[in-house]
Motif scaffolding. Structure first.
Motif, mmCIF file in Angstrom:
data_model
loop_
_atom_site.group_PDB
_atom_site.id
_atom_site.type_symbol
_atom_site.label_atom_id
_atom_site.label_comp_id
_atom_site.label_asym_id
_atom_site.label_seq_id
_atom_site.Cartn_x
_atom_site.Cartn_y
_atom_site.Cartn_z
ATOM 1 N N GLY A 139 0.813 -1.204 0.000
ATOM 2 C CA GLY A 139 0.000 0.000 0.000
ATOM 3 C C GLY A 139 0.852 1.263 0.000
ATOM 4 N N ASP A 170 -6.356 0.967 -4.402
ATOM 5 C CA ASP A 170 -7.321 1.499 -3.439
ATOM 6 C C ASP A 170 -8.072 2.718 -4.002
ATOM 7 O OD1 ASP A 170 -6.488 -0.488 -1.733
ATOM 8 O OD2 ASP A 170 -5.097 0.781 -0.619
ATOM 9 N N ASP A 187 -9.494 -7.277 -7.638
ATOM 10 C CA ASP A 187 -9.057 -8.627 -8.015
ATOM 11 C C ASP A 187 -10.294 -9.505 -8.282
ATOM 12 O OD1 ASP A 187 -7.747 -11.063 -8.213
ATOM 13 O OD2 ASP A 187 -6.506 -10.781 -6.440
HETATM 14 O O1 KG4 Z 1 1.617 -4.961 2.469
HETATM 15 P P1 KG4 Z 1 0.259 -4.473 2.839
HETATM 16 O O2 KG4 Z 1 -0.665 -5.426 3.563
HETATM 17 O O3 KG4 Z 1 0.365 -3.168 3.713
HETATM 18 C C1 KG4 Z 1 1.357 -2.213 3.469
HETATM 19 O O4 KG4 Z 1 2.515 -2.434 3.911
HETATM 20 O O5 KG4 Z 1 1.019 -1.238 2.773
HETATM 21 O O6 KG4 Z 1 -0.429 -3.962 1.480
HETATM 22 C C2 KG4 Z 1 -1.725 -3.426 1.467
HETATM 23 C C3 KG4 Z 1 -2.113 -3.137 0.037
HETATM 24 C C4 KG4 Z 1 -3.453 -2.400 -0.085
HETATM 25 O O7 KG4 Z 1 -3.272 -1.290 -0.928
HETATM 26 C C5 KG4 Z 1 -4.358 -3.447 -0.721
HETATM 27 O O8 KG4 Z 1 -5.373 -2.893 -1.534
HETATM 28 C C6 KG4 Z 1 -3.379 -4.265 -1.524
HETATM 29 O O9 KG4 Z 1 -2.238 -4.355 -0.712
HETATM 30 N N1 KG4 Z 1 -3.894 -5.612 -1.828
HETATM 31 C C7 KG4 Z 1 -4.144 -6.040 -3.083
HETATM 32 C C8 KG4 Z 1 -4.683 -7.353 -2.964
HETATM 33 N N2 KG4 Z 1 -4.727 -7.662 -1.631
HETATM 34 C C9 KG4 Z 1 -4.234 -6.585 -0.956
HETATM 35 N N3 KG4 Z 1 -3.971 -5.440 -4.273
HETATM 36 C C10 KG4 Z 1 -4.335 -6.121 -5.371
HETATM 37 N N4 KG4 Z 1 -4.874 -7.363 -5.342
HETATM 38 C C11 KG4 Z 1 -5.056 -8.022 -4.174
HETATM 39 N N5 KG4 Z 1 -5.594 -9.244 -4.152
#
Ligand code: KG4
Ligand code: ZN
Length: 346
Positions: A139, A170, A187
């Motif tokens: 994110g 997002d 997704d």
């Molecule tokens: O690594 P993370 O859990 O937290 C951070 O360190 O930022 O990443 C969160 C991000 C969010 O923007 C969320 O929308 C994205 O990962 N995310 C995805 C999926 N699952 C989570 N993006 C695309 N497809 C997914 N299936």
């Protein structure tokens, strides 16, 4: 000494994660998320996240110990995300880790969240190939990192110059009327749609590649999706949200995969590792594997539950640091919201 038993604490964003690992074996991965409290704001509210971490911390530690069948006294070291992340949220985890380390008389390792997203794959697929090319997409970050040894250092080759990949998911989800966080919803929707719109691929033109070969940019893509939707709304035309989601997702994945393969090829590296929340994306996983294999490059991606933030990833990196005999952090280690990826231990 048998393999180190390490408890890892993660509170950099909205997940309170407590993981316990022995060596490369995961014994527990307890996660409490405050995501529902943020959803009506369309993004993580730092103060709300900090408060939720405070409430969830002790129960989540207890749950992890119970699942792992260990007592806190058995733990050899405490690892905690010291940065990067939300300052107040990080503080809660770091304070809890210090209290445990002091009370138990065990060493503490303040570790880098991004390096932990890389190290977690060892819990599933064993030791990391050296060197490997890490595509880190979360994110807050989108980076290409050359990883020689995740405990000593990683070399950044490129990063996003504006929005992170997850941030783009997002924001686009929001403008399509999908809930926060948008990644998993896009997704899911995309699986019901077709790639019908040719959205722009940021920083891939010949001119851009000269200066930004391994960098990313997703803000132009986000704007392109917004313009496309606005134009249809103005004309009173119906919008097929599934097709827009599929087309947007294809554009993001295309750029991520292209640049990761280009970086690996450029560096003579035969293994790509994908980590961070966006690595949970089903299209990214398939596309990366297919295209890389065609070029003789292997792809490793942890299972989706280990891609998004969790405590096991922190424990995984911590256990690697203990096994290599790295010096622990000082007990007065700070939470550093902008800890650089090159600083693996605070
Ligand atoms: O690594 P993370 O859990 O937290 C951070 O360190 O930022 O990443 C969160 C991000 C969010 O923007 C969320 O929308 C994205 O990962 N995310 C995805 C999926 N699952 C989570 N993006 C695309 N497809 C997914 N299936
Ligand atoms: Zn993360």
């Amino acid at each position: 000494m048998s393999e180190p038993l390490v408890l890892g604490i993660e509170t950099s964003c909205d997940e309170t994660g407590v993981g316990i690992v022995r060596g490369h074996t995961m014994l527990a991965d307890a996660v409490a998320s405050s995501v529902e409290e943020h959803s009506r704001f369309g993004g993580v509210v730092p103060e709300v996240a900090s408060r939720a971490h405070l409430e969830a911390m002790v129960p989540t530690i207890e749950r992890a110990c119970e699942t792992a069948g260990v007592r806190l006294y058995d733990v050899d070291a405490i690892a905690v995300t010291s940065g990067p992340g939300l300052a107040g949220a990080l503080l809660v985890g770091v304070a809890a880790a210090k209290a445990l380390a002091l009370g138990l008389g065990k060493p503490i390792y303040g570790i880098n969240h991004l390096a932990a997203h890389v190290a977690v794959d060892q819990l599933e697929h064993g030791p990391l190939p050296a060197p490997c090319m890490a595509l880190l997409v979360s994110g807050g970050h989108s980076s290409l990192l050359r990883v020689e040894d995740v405990t000593t250092g990683v070399t950044p080759l490129g990063a996003t110059i504006d929005d992170a990949a997850g941030e783009a998911f997002d924001k686009v989800a929001r403008l399509l009327g999908l809930p926060f966080p948008g990644g998993p919803h896009i997704d899911r929707m995309a699986r019901e749609g077709q790639v019908t719109i040719d959205f722009p691929r940021g920083l891939t033109s010949r001119r851009d590649l000269e200066r930004h070969r391994f960098d990313f940019s997703f803000s132009g893509l986000k704007t392109a999706v917004a313009r496309w939707v606005e134009a249809r709304q103005r004309d009173g035309a119906t919008i097929d949200v599934a097709d827009v989601a599929a087309s947007f997702q294809e554009a993001v994945c295309d750029v991520l995969v292209r640049k990761a393969i280009d970086a690996a090829t450029d560096q003579g590296i035969e293994d790509i590792l994908i980590g961070g929340g966006v690595a949970a994306n089903s299209r990214l996983r398939v596309m990366a594997t297919e295209r890389a294999e065609a070029r003789g490059i292997r792809v490793r991606v942890p299972r989706p539950g280990l891609c998004t933030d969790n405590g096991a990833m922190v424990a995984a990196l911590g256990s690697e640091l203990v096994a290599r005999g790295r010096t622990p952090s000082a007990l007065d280690l700070p939470a550093d919201s902008s800890q650089p990826v090159t600083q693996v231990v605070a």
